[in-house]
Design a protein around this motif. Structure first.
Motif, PDB file in Angstrom:
ATOM      1  N   ALA A 256       0.812  -1.221   0.000  1.00  0.00           N
ATOM      2  CA  ALA A 256       0.000   0.000   0.000  1.00  0.00           C
ATOM      3  C   ALA A 256       0.845   1.270   0.000  1.00  0.00           C
ATOM      4  O   ALA A 256       0.309   2.373  -0.168  1.00  0.00           O
ATOM      5  N   ALA A 257       2.159   1.122   0.196  1.00  0.00           N
ATOM      6  CA  ALA A 257       3.026   2.297   0.344  1.00  0.00           C
ATOM      7  C   ALA A 257       3.217   3.059  -0.959  1.00  0.00           C
ATOM      8  O   ALA A 257       3.595   4.237  -0.953  1.00  0.00           O
ATOM      9  N   GLY A 258       2.972   2.420  -2.085  1.00  0.00           N
ATOM     10  CA  GLY A 258       3.100   3.086  -3.372  1.00  0.00           C
ATOM     11  C   GLY A 258       4.528   3.097  -3.888  1.00  0.00           C
ATOM     12  O   GLY A 258       5.463   2.665  -3.216  1.00  0.00           O
ATOM     13  N   GLY A 259       4.687   3.612  -5.108  1.00  0.00           N
ATOM     14  CA  GLY A 259       6.008   3.647  -5.730  1.00  0.00           C
ATOM     15  C   GLY A 259       6.568   2.244  -5.895  1.00  0.00           C
ATOM     16  O   GLY A 259       5.829   1.282  -6.143  1.00  0.00           O
ATOM     17  N   ASP A 260       7.886   2.137  -5.755  1.00  0.00           N
ATOM     18  CA  ASP A 260       8.507   0.813  -5.870  1.00  0.00           C
ATOM     19  C   ASP A 260       8.982   0.302  -4.512  1.00  0.00           C
ATOM     20  O   ASP A 260       9.906  -0.500  -4.429  1.00  0.00           O
ATOM     21  N   VAL A 261       8.314   0.777  -3.425  1.00  0.00           N
ATOM     22  CA  VAL A 261       8.716   0.380  -2.079  1.00  0.00           C
ATOM     23  C   VAL A 261       8.674  -1.134  -1.931  1.00  0.00           C
ATOM     24  O   VAL A 261       9.611  -1.755  -1.405  1.00  0.00           O
ATOM     25  N   ALA A 262       7.578  -1.759  -2.363  1.00  0.00           N
ATOM     26  CA  ALA A 262       7.443  -3.211  -2.214  1.00  0.00           C
ATOM     27  C   ALA A 262       8.568  -3.957  -2.940  1.00  0.00           C
ATOM     28  O   ALA A 262       8.983  -5.035  -2.503  1.00  0.00           O
ATOM     29  N   GLU A 263       9.087  -3.382  -4.022  1.00  0.00           N
ATOM     30  CA  GLU A 263      10.181  -4.025  -4.758  1.00  0.00           C
ATOM     31  C   GLU A 263      11.521  -3.811  -4.068  1.00  0.00           C
ATOM     32  O   GLU A 263      12.428  -4.645  -4.201  1.00  0.00           O
ATOM     33  N   ARG A 264      11.649  -2.697  -3.345  1.00  0.00           N
ATOM     34  CA  ARG A 264      12.927  -2.383  -2.684  1.00  0.00           C
ATOM     35  C   ARG A 264      13.046  -3.037  -1.306  1.00  0.00           C
ATOM     36  O   ARG A 264      14.127  -3.001  -0.706  1.00  0.00           O
TER      37      ARG A 264
END
Length: 390
Positions: A256-264
């Motif tokens: 839910a954090a947006g951007g590419d946070v989940a990938e990082r």
């Protein structure tokens, strides 16, 4: 000279298990004859797989009734079994680890008139934030009675833990000795090898942790720090090694954090080699709400990895700001993110970080201090105050 007979009693696992296993491996078999009574309900994989090897160093006695939940039936059965073992082997020393074993073991030792009884809490139950009100009063009362009536000396794994005991007036200061956790100085993989094992890029900064996803470790604050740091610098990767009941909550937050946070931010789950692959990190980030003396921080220092962690008991005795890492207030993601950025921007040298491990946290120092107490040469014997003899 006859060997000192030592009976160790262990119910819990994790750090307590590791402490006991390292102690058994480190005690000189020419001086000590060791027996271990262990609970079977919470055995972790590492303990199970190491039983055959451990049996080379100690007699092992499983106790199915030594369980964590309050159960009068099991507790009476466990007490009966421990008393039977004491009568059989007639130990010179009983040493109990963590709360449940601490109560049952010390009561059995008192009833059987064992000469020396030692206790390592590995963080007192009353220190946990989730225990308040009447429960906390009960836990403090139990610790106070057993310290005063059934304990020769308590070994605290941190000065903060000892201070908590003294603040609650559990016993006289002379009844406590601080003996910090220690681990063997074993080789770890190179940074490149560890990153390859974890499937991480060879370049770029990596911030990681090896911890259970439970309330005590506060993984949501780890996730918030990761989101803040990666939003400003997408070249940084965060890694969480460990599983637990809060794993889904962390997944949902990152998605839910947006951007590419989940990938990082990579959630890698449980790994048996967690203590070794810590060498993949540029910084180690532990967000605990409370601790005794966490092994994971010591593993990071051994690998030369600087630590960013919460300013709570135990953690703040491992980390020396500006020397081997940084501290920040528990639950404060903004301060945690700032501390991570400082360490990544100006990291301490690997030599300084490793030096802080070698100065205080080797297994030899821990074992020597405990062995001195077993043989009456510690604080009780008035010779070396529990300090290492090596």
């Amino acid at each position: 000279m006859p060997k000192t007979k030592v009976l160790l009693i262990l119910e819990s696992q994790g750090g307590s298990r590791r402490h006991v296993v390292d102690l058994i491996h480190g005690l000189d078999p020419a001086r000590f004859e060791v027996t271990l009574i262990y609970g079977t309900s919470r055995m972790d994989k590492q303990f199970i797989e190491g039983l055959d090897d451990l049996a080379r160093y100690a007699r092992l006695i499983p106790c199915d009734h030594l369980v964590r939940p309050i159960s009068p039936k099991d507790e009476l059965a466990a007490l009966k079994q421990v008393r039977c073992v004491i009568r059989e082997i007639r130990p010179d020393v009983v040493h109990c680890h963590s709360s449940k074993a601490g109560i049952i073991g010390r009561l059995a030792a008192k009833l059987e008139h064992v000469p020396k009884v030692f206790y390592t809490p590995h963080a007192y139950s009353f220190q946990a934030p989730e225990f308040g009100g009447k429960k906390r009063v009960v836990f403090v009362g139990l610790e106070r009675w057993f310290s005063r009536h059934a304990t020769t000396c308590t070994f605290n794994v941190s000065a903060g833990e000892r201070d908590a005991a003294l603040a609650e007036k559990l016993d006289a200061p002379s009844k406590f000795d601080v003996i910090v956790n220690g681990i063997p100085d074993e080789p770890v993989p190179s940074r490149a090898q560890a990153r390859a094992a974890l499937g991480l890029p060879a370049d770029g900064k990596v911030v990681g942790v090896t911890a259970r996803m439970v309330e005590q470790k506060d993984p949501m604050t780890f996730a918030r720090i990761a989101a803040a740091v990666t939003a400003a610098d997408p070249t940084v990767t965060f890694v969480y090694i460990g599983d637990g009941p809060l794993e889904q909550d962390v997944h949902e937050y990152l998605n839910a954090a947006g951007g590419d946070v989940a990938e990082r931010v990579r959630l890698l789950g449980y790994r048996e080699d967690a203590d070794a692959v810590v060498s993949a990190f540029d910084a180690y980030l532990l967000t605990s709400l409370y601790e005794g003396m966490p092994y994971s921080l010591i593993e990071a220092l051994r690998a030369g990895v600087p630590v960013v962690t919460t300013d709570v008991t135990g953690n703040n005795e491992v980390v020396r700001p500006g020397v081997n890492g940084e501290l920040f207030p528990a639950g404060d993601a903004e301060a945690g993110a700032a501390a991570v950025r400082r360490v990544l921007a100006e990291p301490p040298t690997r030599e300084a970080v490793r030096g802080s491990y070698l100065d205080r946290f080797t297994a030899d120092r821990m074992v020597d201090a405990i062995a001195a107490h077993y043989q009456g040469l510690g604080r009780d014997g008035g010779r070396n105050g529990g300090k290492s003899t090596r």
